[in-house]
Design an enzyme around this catalytic site. Structure first.
Site, PDB file in Angstrom:
ATOM      1  N   ASN A 269      -3.653   2.060  13.991  1.00 42.92           N
ATOM      2  CA  ASN A 269      -2.275   2.445  14.284  1.00 42.92           C
ATOM      3  C   ASN A 269      -1.383   1.264  14.662  1.00 42.92           C
ATOM      4  OD1 ASN A 269      -3.198   1.894  16.853  1.00 42.92           O
ATOM      5  ND2 ASN A 269      -3.297   4.051  17.486  1.00 42.92           N
TER       6      ASN A 269
ATOM      7  N   SER B 169      25.656   3.798  10.510  1.00 51.92           N
ATOM      8  CA  SER B 169      25.761   2.360  10.716  1.00 51.92           C
ATOM      9  C   SER B 169      25.840   1.984  12.191  1.00 51.92           C
ATOM     10  CB  SER B 169      26.991   1.819   9.974  1.00 51.92           C
ATOM     11  OG  SER B 169      28.155   2.550  10.317  1.00 51.92           O
TER      12      SER B 169
ATOM     13  N   ASP C 239       0.804  -1.228   0.000  1.00 53.48           N
ATOM     14  CA  ASP C 239       0.000   0.000   0.000  1.00 53.48           C
ATOM     15  C   ASP C 239       0.837   1.277   0.000  1.00 53.48           C
ATOM     16  OD1 ASP C 239       0.984  -0.032   2.552  1.00 53.48           O
ATOM     17  OD2 ASP C 239      -0.941  -0.428   3.529  1.00 53.48           O
TER      18      ASP C 239
END
Length: 575
Positions: free
Chosen positions: A229, A263, A186
């Site tokens: 949610n 990182s 979506d």
């Protein structure tokens, strides 16, 4: 420094994985960037070293050692198939050269994975041969000239051109470039798939066919009919007719946690058993496919957005884990907007992957933690390549203005300072690297020098025997931290409050030593650069305690209904 994806295209998957992890190439969007011969060299030396040590540990031939290594690799992502393909391509020549007692440096120079020029021809991980280097290398080349198996273009083979790897390479490339989930039906930037920037990086989508349903949004109509949610709380209490979301979450000040990081924040990690022949087994590489599709990061175990229990055995938890424990309405509301090689300068290239709707979503706590790459690079002349305070100010202000246009009102942003990285050399230089533990022949000082010679060091300034250079690097880091502190104390924004926090790694070291540990145990053993999982969680503990004591408003309330949420919804669907 070169793009890790370019390295991926340049060398076979497994070879690249080790090469990229060791050299930790940051991501830079530079026109004309191509793969690095230095990364090829590191990767070759690592793989040949592992083969040689497997033969030694198991008292076997080199041929058997190569087959043993391939047998350890999983079938997923065609890793085992790729390994056998490499053996077919290079195995005969590796056997010939190792049979002549030539070490991995000589083998990889002879095979031209290590570039032959005036500088890099002398780059070596192991002690130089007893005979002159030039003579030994000529001898190795003479052996290969007699070989009937040299039919490959040694230094430029592109494993991604193989039909069975093309689609895999494409998926990883798109994931790295866009920093959003590859599988996202979506297009709401959330996924039901863990890796390729999926829910290891941001909360798992609970309805991937509806773009109005995702973690972190304000509940739609108190989630009477569905969990809009994804925090696992929805429906109506049959006893009083009140929606559970309204009963348990209204007024609890829900909020998410977002990391803008590099990182270190994404928890870059390569398990040492991947390089340690004496520890290698069928179980060693079971997590290799997941690591590869997560760009060699483990955000699900990181100190900021980690949601899995620690593998290190310490009790400290991630900031997300604590935020969720404080208020179960925060379930799944985390985002790691992090990338290998991220810095203040290139954050603009992927900050659009952050997902927050100013009108529809809950406020968020954003931690800005570009802790290394503004002073770290692999250049021989490293200082001119470092970010200046002026450039840092401009870039950070651009980031903050973007956040102000995206974050809901009531959010908070914490600017995290840079560390004094001199502890890297001080803690590691005389310790043995995993590749040197078997024969006591490679210390971190050797390893750092090898990466520096090839210009693929993740931080030439701090990973250096030159004390003056280490000091200069820390001085620049302090200047940049002061720039962040100045921004936090002088600039204001309409939708969030701004704070600054020092990166106090010395406090983490002191805490660890009180527990009986040593400083080197806090650093990733393979790359010798990143904070490991223990260090990340100890840092998270420091951050949380500082926020609690100085800025408790950042964390929101402790939800008195947490036990009731657990009683009704259990683990809220997990993660």
């Amino acid at each position: 420094m070169k793009s890790p994806w370019e390295t991926l295209k340049a060398t076979p998957l497994f070879l690249l994985l080790l090469s990229h992890s060791l050299a930790s190439a940051p991501y830079e969007d530079q026109p004309g960037t191509s793969y690095s011969n230095g990364h090829n060299c590191v990767g070759c030396v690592v793989v040949v070293s592992v083969i040689e040590q497997l033969a030694e540990v198991h008292n076997s031939s080199v041929q058997v050692a190569m087959e043993r290594l391939c047998s350890y690799l999983p079938e997923k992502l065609f890793l085992k198939t790729t390994c056998y393909y490499l053996v077919q391509m290079f195995g005969s020549d590796i056997i010939k050269l190792l049979g002549e007692a030539m070490n991995a440096d000589v083998v990889c120079h002879a095979l031209e994975f290590c570039k032959q020029d005036a500088v890099q021809s002398q780059c070596h991980l192991y002690p130089l041969p007893q005979e002159a280097w030039k003579f030994t290398l000529e001898k190795a080349k003479h052996i290969l000239k007699r070989s009937s198996t040299v039919k490959y273009h040694k230094s430029g083979s592109n494993i991604c051109s193989l039909p069975f790897l093309a689609k895999i390479c494409q998926k990883i490339e798109l994931s790295v470039k866009k920093a959003v989930p590859f599988k996202d039906v979506d297009s709401d930037k959330y996924s039901v798939f863990p890796t390729l920037r999926g829910y290891h990086w941001r909360g798992r989508d609970c309805n991937d066919s509806d773009k109005t349903v995702y973690p972190g949004r304000r509940p739609d109509n108190w989630d009477v009919h569905q969990d809009s949610n994804c925090n696992g709380i929805w429906g109506i209490d049959p006893n009083d007719g009140i929606p559970y979301e309204k009963k348990f979450c209204e007024g609890s000040q829900p909020r998410g946690i977002i990391l803008l990081g590099d990182s270190a924040g994404a928890h870059f990690h390569i398990p040492p058993e991947w390089l340690t022949a004496s520890q290698m087994s069928l179980k060693s590489f079971f997590n290799l496919p997941s690591a590869l599709t997560d760009e060699l990061n483990w955000p699900q175990l990181s100190g900021v957005t980690g949601f899995l229990d620690s593998t290190s055995g310490i009790e400290e938890k991630s900031i997300y884990h604590r935020l969720r424990k404080r208020n179960h309405c925060n379930h799944r509301d985390y985002q790691s907007i992090s990338r290998n090689g991220a810095s203040s300068r290139n954050l603009k290239n992927f900050i659009e992957s952050l997902s927050r709707n100013q009108a529809l979503d809950q406020p968020a706590i954003v931690i800005y933690a570009m802790i290394g790459n503004d002073v770290c690079n692999g250049k021989a002349d490293t200082v001119p390549e470092m970010t200046t305070p002026e450039k840092m100010y401009f870039s950070v202000m651009q980031t903050l203005k973007h956040l102000n246009s995206q974050l809901p009102n009531g959010s908070h942003v914490i600017l995290y300072g840079l560390p004094d990285g001199t502890f890297l050399w001080d803690s590691l230089h005389n310790q043995y690297h995993p590749l040197g533990q078997l024969n006591k022949d490679v210390t971190y000082a050797h390893f750092f020098s090898f990466l520096s010679c090839l210009q693929v060091s993740p931080c030439n300034g701090w990973m250096s025997s030159n004390k003056t250079l280490r000091t200069l690097t820390s001085q620049r880091a302090e200047q940049l931290s002061n720039t962040l502190k100045k921004i936090a104390t002088t600039e204001t924004f309409t939708n969030f409050n701004l704070f600054y926090m020092d990166f106090v790694f010395h406090e983490i070291i002191e805490e660890w030593q009180k527990r009986g540990g040593q400083p080197w145990q806090l650093i990733e053993p393979v790359d010798g650069f990143h904070p490991n999982e223990v260090a990340s969680l100890l840092l998270a503990d420091r951050v949380w305690k500082k926020i609690q004591s100085q800025w408790p408003q950042i964390l929101g309330k402790e939800n008195p209904f947490n036990s009731q949420i657990e009683e009704v919804f259990g683990d809220q669907g997990g993660h």
